[in-house]
Design a protein around this motif. Structure first.
Motif, short mmCIF file in Angstrom:
data_model
loop_
_atom_site.label_atom_id
_atom_site.label_comp_id
_atom_site.label_asym_id
_atom_site.label_seq_id
_atom_site.Cartn_x
_atom_site.Cartn_y
_atom_site.Cartn_z
N MET A 140 0.83 -1.20 0.00
CA MET A 140 0.00 0.00 0.00
C MET A 140 0.87 1.25 0.00
N LEU A 141 1.96 1.20 0.75
CA LEU A 141 2.87 2.34 0.77
C LEU A 141 3.46 2.56 -0.62
N ARG A 144 1.34 4.27 -3.16
CA ARG A 144 1.35 5.73 -3.12
C ARG A 144 2.66 6.28 -3.66
N THR A 197 7.70 11.12 7.00
CA THR A 197 6.60 10.16 6.92
C THR A 197 6.72 9.12 8.03
N SER A 200 5.60 10.58 11.23
CA SER A 200 4.15 10.70 11.29
C SER A 200 3.52 9.33 11.54
N ARG A 204 1.51 8.12 15.15
CA ARG A 204 0.16 7.55 15.21
C ARG A 204 0.24 6.08 15.65
N ARG A 211 -1.37 -4.71 14.44
CA ARG A 211 -2.35 -3.88 13.75
C ARG A 211 -3.61 -4.69 13.48
N ILE B 95 1.66 12.15 5.11
CA ILE B 95 0.65 11.21 4.64
C ILE B 95 1.28 9.88 4.30
N VAL B 96 0.63 8.82 4.73
CA VAL B 96 1.18 7.49 4.55
C VAL B 96 0.48 6.76 3.42
N MET B 97 -0.81 6.93 3.33
CA MET B 97 -1.61 6.13 2.41
C MET B 97 -1.95 6.89 1.14
N ASP B 98 -2.59 6.16 0.25
CA ASP B 98 -2.89 6.66 -1.08
C ASP B 98 -4.23 7.40 -1.10
N ARG B 99 -5.18 6.90 -0.32
CA ARG B 99 -6.51 7.49 -0.32
C ARG B 99 -6.86 8.07 1.04
N PHE B 101 -9.54 7.87 2.84
CA PHE B 101 -10.17 6.92 3.76
C PHE B 101 -9.12 6.10 4.50
N GLU B 102 -8.18 5.54 3.75
CA GLU B 102 -7.15 4.70 4.35
C GLU B 102 -6.27 5.50 5.29
N GLU B 103 -6.00 6.75 4.90
CA GLU B 103 -5.17 7.60 5.74
C GLU B 103 -5.85 7.86 7.08
N ILE B 105 -7.97 6.05 8.72
CA ILE B 105 -8.06 4.91 9.63
C ILE B 105 -6.69 4.34 9.98
N PHE B 106 -5.63 4.92 9.41
CA PHE B 106 -4.29 4.35 9.65
C PHE B 106 -3.96 4.23 11.13
N SER B 154 -7.13 12.74 11.03
CA SER B 154 -6.56 11.42 11.26
C SER B 154 -5.95 11.30 12.66
#
Lengths: 293, 556
Positions: A140-141, A144, A197, A200, A204, A211, B95-99, B101-103, B105-106, B154
């Motif tokens: 997924m990373l 992007r 990144t 960040s 979180r 996970r 930002i970690v994700m592409d979308r 929504f995914e970001e 809930i990360f 987020s």
């Protein structure tokens, strides 16, 4: 929201593709393959008016022609000799084999184009994240990062053009050198930003415990029903293949292309499997029509 | 009981002599809105990182940080990661994700939340922030402001009790920055989330703050309610911090007769109230000198009827745009996001060629970059650097342009910019202001006639901004023509000569900066909004007020 075939559970969609590819590989028969091709082209048009297909069509023609020509040149088995070329026999069997290869290729490619539409990256990842959570996150990373790096490279190229570093003109050696420099800038920049990144991510709570994964798809009754139908159809299909139906025998004797008796039954099943998405789409369209009244 | 308390916290980075934080002690009550300000390198970010355990810097530390009466280290890591949230400066890099929504809930996935709970929380948050329409979007298609709001959402989804923000609006345009800060304030007001924000946009945050912490050289110099802090900085003549005061307050402090702490205006509303009490007769009208911006106007660069779009079917970015740049002037181009300002600069630099229209430099048409005459400084100066050291970069640039006796030119420029000390460092390792200067050195090396600047003040602290502005002004007096695209109207108002407004790919107004801002009702400086339609001469900047109103105190 997706509708029709695409709204099914990713597992059903994935199953369809696995089974469809299996059927295509098993039923090596020009009649079967032609119909599969026809159905999949229609499916492509249903999905996006054939836009993607049009982009690929020239490549598909070139590749299949290559197969059509190269197979008879390299394969000399068979009893029906058509003519001699450079002292080697060109046989009808080899020509038919070439045709089969070319058709298979076209069908698989047409199927793959629809795959990109129906099985988007997130669905694909969802399927595999259960077994490989770390890998799926990594993928997924990267999903992007690829376009991100691409955009950054474009930006760097524009800015560096002003400094005289160009990959578009000049001698080849210099262009390569410049290209490498640009990639170097891209890497330093991205690594530098990657630290942020990472910060960040850990801010979180990443990496502190196991996970969970958000599951956006639920397996509904309808999906289970679809799986049963697909499995049943394919089971019958494989049985038919085991009986030897739907496969064009080339050696020792070339079988006539026309189907006979029992083969029509398995042909129907084959069409039902390959055309499965079209049936789903069609059903939805009809339901919509009735609902509107 | 204090929610957060630090007791004599000190921190020294490895291989550094001076501590980044020196004996910092303070306590924060639940629900407080704390603004932390001070020059770059004063330890503000280090402090936030010390509070945020997961990303605490590596180095020598002493002192203790307490959260709800217990030492930070005594808590379970997941609990503390959840309850102390942090938003960083760069909207993109967090930002970690592409979308979207995914970001969003990360973080929730990281703390092992089940899907159903995630859905409920997300539904709430999306509704509150009004970002439903963004959910399925790819993040890179969002604007900087939207990205930063996604980052905030987020973090907030994890329900933090303390929210740390490290210059969250430094990369945003003023409108997006305002939206963002109001959102933070809303979280503070309506949910009682304790906020610690490091910020340079003081006009925006001072009115929101309960208390202000002023840092300098790693120690907490002054703390207290905003008005008290301002008064204290002023009374102690703490000069290095003057650029950090909101301009409403500065105007008051410089011109008010008897200083009352409660009267210090933080907002334009308060400022106008004060300004309306001022009397006209105190102003010597003859003093008002007529500004003559009609020096010899010699067009050096002309843009004629330019059309530009990136893709055949894409949006037209520039449309029949014409602009004349005069020799030796400083022109500012302002306008909202996505109006094509940056594209216009790239076209002028010859980096993008327009579909239609002409570019004329010194009477000659051009379509390729002529870097020896027209220099371009991109928004992100990092893109310029190839070599490992600033010196290497300068030498490389000189060789690229085949400059003669470049050593001398480099030395001269380095001295002008005052970057001798960083010459042997990696361009990425220096501070934002120094990186900006190094980049300037590179593009100015071939001694160009025109300098094109894209958002030069982005991410700089107020002090560096003033320094940059003054430096550019001095270069201008040596004959450099400057064209600048910016969102920073305060900076533009203070330094540039002429301003132009861009709208829908066209230039709408071009006039002298002072008239430009006086003519605008909304898009203008804080000081102008404070002084317009009053009984006092209208001014745009604090400096102009000094000049027009005189430095004498005005009687209320």
């Amino acid at each position: 929201m997706d509708n029709g075939f695409r709204s099914l559970h990713p597992f059903v969609i994935f199953l369809y593709y696995v089974l469809a590819i299996a059927m295509i590989m098993l039923y090596q028969h020009p009649f079967f393959l032609t119909f599969a091709c026809l159905l999949l082209v229609i499916f492509n048009f249903v999905l996006d008016q054939g836009k993607m297909l049009k982009k690929w069509v020239s490549m598909m023609i070139v590749l299949s022609l290559l197969f059509l020509i190269l197979t008879p040149l390299t394969n000399h088995r068979g009893s029906h000799i058509l003519f001699y070329l450079f002292n080697s026999a060109i046989t009808l069997e080899a020509l038919v084999q070439g045709l089969l290869n070319a058709l298979t290729l076209i069908v698989i490619l047409t199927l793959t184009i629809t795959f990109n539409y129906c099985m988007t990256s997130d669905k694909f990842l969802f399927l595999f994240s259960k077994w490989m959570p770390k890998w799926s996150l990594l993928v997924m990373l990267s999903v992007r990062f690829v376009p991100l790096l691409n955009r950054r490279l474009m930006e760097i190229t524009t800015v560096q053009k002003g400094k005289g570093l160009s990959v578009a003109s000049g001698p080849l050696k210099q262009r390569i050198k410049h290209g490498l420099l640009l990639v170097q800038v891209l890497l330093t920049w991205s690594l530098e930003d990657g630290i942020q990144t990472a910060d960040s991510m850990s801010a979180r709570a990443y990496g502190l415990q196991k996970r969970t994964k958000y599951t956006p798809y639920k397996l509904h009754m309808n999906d289970g029903f679809m799986i049963l139908i697909l499995a049943g159809l394919t089971g019958t299909g494989i049985f038919g293949w085991w009986l030897g139906d739907g496969v064009l025998t080339l050696t020792p004797f070339l079988e006539p292309t026309i189907l006979y008796g029992r083969e029509w039954v398995f042909f129907t099943i084959y069409v039902l499997i390959i055309g499965f998405p079209l049936i789903v789409e069609g059903k939805e369209a009809i339901q919509w029509q009735y609902w509107k009244r | 009981m204090a929610i957060l308390e630090t007791v004599k916290v000190s921190f020294t980075y490895p291989n550094q002599l001076l501590p980044a934080l020196n004996q910092v002690s303070f306590s924060v009550e639940p629900g407080e809105f704390i603004v932390i300000c001070g020059p770059s390198g004063s330890g503000k970010s280090t402090l936030l990182r010390m509070v945020k355990q997961e990303i605490a810097p590596y180095g020598e530390r002493s002192g203790e940080i307490f959260y709800n009466g217990k030492k930070l280290t005594e808590y379970e890591p997941v609990k503390i990661a959840k309850e102390i949230g942090m938003v960083f400066q760069d909207p993109e890099n967090q930002i970690v994700m592409d979308r979207v929504f995914e970001e969003l809930i990360f973080g929730l996935e990281n703390i092992g939340m089940p899907t159903e709970t995630m859905r409920t929380k997300l539904a709430e948050m999306v509704h509150f922030f009004g970002i439903n329409h963004l959910l399925d979007k790819k993040i890179h298609l969002l604007s900087g402001g939207q990205k930063q709001i996604v980052n905030l959402a987020s973090v907030l989804l994890m329900e933090p009790r303390i929210l740390l923000l490290d210059e969250p609006t430094a990369q945003l345009d003023p409108v997006a920055a305002k939206d963002f800060l109001h959102m933070v304030k809303q979280m503070n007001d309506e949910f009682g989330i304790t906020v610690l924000i490091v910020e340079h946009r003081l006009e925006e945050v001072f009115p929101l703050a309960d208390r202000v912490f002023v840092f300098d050289h790693g120690s907490l110099k002054i703390s207290g309610p905003p008005k008290d802090v301002i008064a204290k900085v002023w009374q102690e003549q703490y000069r290095p911090l003057f650029p950090y005061l909101p301009s409403t307050a500065l105007l008051y402090l410089e011109h008010a007769d008897n200083l009352q702490i409660v009267d210090i205006p933080l907002t334009v509303k308060e400022g106008r109230k004060w300004a309306s009490q001022l009397k006209t007769h105190q102003f010597d009208t003859s003093f008002k000198k007529q500004e003559n911006y009609n020096e010899k106007q010699n067009p050096i660069l002309q843009v004629k009827n330019i059309y530009f779009q990136y893709e055949k079917t894409g949006k037209k970015i520039l449309q029949s745009l014409s602009l004349t740049i005069n020799e030796g002037e400083w022109l500012t181009i302002v306008g909202a996001n996505g109006t094509g300002k940056s594209t216009l600069l790239k076209v002028m630099a010859g980096l993008e060629s327009p579909q239609r229209g002409k570019l004329i430099y010194n009477g000659k048409k051009y379509s390729k970059p002529i870097s020896t005459d027209i220099a371009y400084l991109p928004q992100n100066p990092k893109l310029l650097f190839i070599q490992d050291t600033v010196r290497g970069e300068l030498i490389e640039t000189a060789q690229q342009f085949h400059l003669e006796n470049y050593e001398e030119k480099i030395n001269c420029l380095v001295e002008l910019l005052g970057i001798q000390s960083i010459l042997d460092r990696h361009p990425y390792d220096v501070s934002g202001g120094e990186m900006q200067k190094s980049a300037l050195a590179c593009v100015l090396l071939p001694q160009p006639k025109i300098l094109l600047l894209d958002e030069p003040t982005k991410g700089l602290d107020p002090e560096m901004k003033v320094a940059l502005g003054k430096w550019l002004k001095s270069m201008q007096s040596r004959g450099l023509t400057i064209v600048m695209v910016t969102h920073d109207i305060e900076f533009a108002a203070r330094f540039s000569d002429r301003s132009a407004m861009m709208f829908q790919g066209e230039i709408t107004v071009t006039t002298s900066t002072k008239d430009f801002f006086k003519g605008n009702a909304f898009y203008t400086t804080v000081v102008n909004r404070m002084t317009r339609d009053g009984n006092i001469p209208e001014v745009v900047t604090v400096e102009e007020a000094e000049e027009k109103w005189g430095s004498q105190k005005i009687k209320n």
